[in-house]
Design an enzyme around this catalytic site. Sequence first.
Site, PDB file in Angstrom:
ATOM      1  N   HIS A 123      40.742  44.078  43.994  1.00 55.25           N
ATOM      2  CA  HIS A 123      41.407  43.159  43.066  1.00 55.25           C
ATOM      3  C   HIS A 123      42.582  43.822  42.342  1.00 55.25           C
ATOM      4  O   HIS A 123      42.542  44.997  41.971  1.00 55.25           O
ATOM      5  CB  HIS A 123      40.406  42.618  42.048  1.00 55.25           C
ATOM      6  CG  HIS A 123      39.695  43.683  41.255  1.00 55.25           C
ATOM      7  ND1 HIS A 123      40.188  44.202  40.084  1.00 55.25           N
ATOM      8  CD2 HIS A 123      38.528  44.316  41.481  1.00 55.25           C
ATOM      9  CE1 HIS A 123      39.352  45.096  39.610  1.00 55.25           C
ATOM     10  NE2 HIS A 123      38.329  45.202  40.448  1.00 55.25           N
ATOM     11  N   ASP A 124      43.643  43.044  42.199  1.00 59.31           N
ATOM     12  CA  ASP A 124      44.819  43.402  41.408  1.00 59.31           C
ATOM     13  C   ASP A 124      45.652  44.535  41.995  1.00 59.31           C
ATOM     14  O   ASP A 124      46.489  45.116  41.303  1.00 59.31           O
ATOM     15  CB  ASP A 124      44.420  43.760  39.960  1.00 59.31           C
ATOM     16  CG  ASP A 124      43.590  42.673  39.313  1.00 59.31           C
ATOM     17  OD1 ASP A 124      44.129  41.576  39.093  1.00 59.31           O
ATOM     18  OD2 ASP A 124      42.386  42.897  39.062  1.00 59.31           O
ATOM     19  N   GLY A 141      40.505  48.943  42.652  1.00 58.01           N
ATOM     20  CA  GLY A 141      41.223  47.951  41.868  1.00 58.01           C
ATOM     21  C   GLY A 141      42.414  48.499  41.122  1.00 58.01           C
ATOM     22  O   GLY A 141      42.456  49.670  40.729  1.00 58.01           O
TER      23      GLY A 141
END
Length: 266
Positions: A123-124, A141
């Site tokens: 994520h991200d 992440g």
Amino acid sequence: MEGPQIHPSAIVAEGARIDPTASIGPYTVIGPHVSIGAGTTVGPHCVIEGHTTIGRDNRIFQFASLGAIPQDKKYAGEPCELVIGDRNTIREFCTFNIGSPAGGGITRVGNDNWLMAYVHLAHDCIVGDHTIFANNSQLAGHVEVGDWVILGGFTVVHQFVRIGAHAMTAMCSLLFADQPPFVMSQGQPAQARSMNFEGLRRRGFGPVRVSAVKAMHKALYRDGLTLEQAQARIRGIATTTPEASPDVDLMLGFLAGVSAQRGIVR
């Protein structure tokens, strides 16, 4: 106008937006919030879900999983996104997750990237353009990767680490610290070994610019300077070598974002 080429065994949810020139392979599953651009091909047995936007002329191979929720216990179903640009090659068993609210909500992949089998983008993550991730490269992440970066096979990158443009890692490298632009690293944990001089030459860097990158490497790694002292010396390179000003700006901009906690590869 004819519709997209969707194999009869594929499952495409109502609401998915698929360009008429895109194609979807057998047994692939496409979620309702997915958008797929012109000329993109999706192979068999893929799952593309979440709020995922895929641009033009991408080639997605079989068994990829794109847009699944983050592997983050704090995630509570928020409508975060995965955004993939144009002309990317995404090989078998890649897993790209959507973003998380704590990281801005978007995982982003740029254009013209070559992402080999089993690459994971948590994520991200933010990936630039023209990168090459060899097999089993794994990004935790909030990792940021600049343009033209090459990750050797089985490279593992710790969360919140940044990798500057034109950098390169050797196979099985483990990154706990930021890797500045142009740097080549290797090891567990990764250490700076040299600068990516051959890669720069292949991208059209002339002798003057390559020499300036060598001078930046010397300031960062060879002369026993603190990071602040190295930045001051690197700043002077732009004065003596105006042709290298964009490269100096790239390096100084990256170093300005280095945290005291994480530091740079040494």
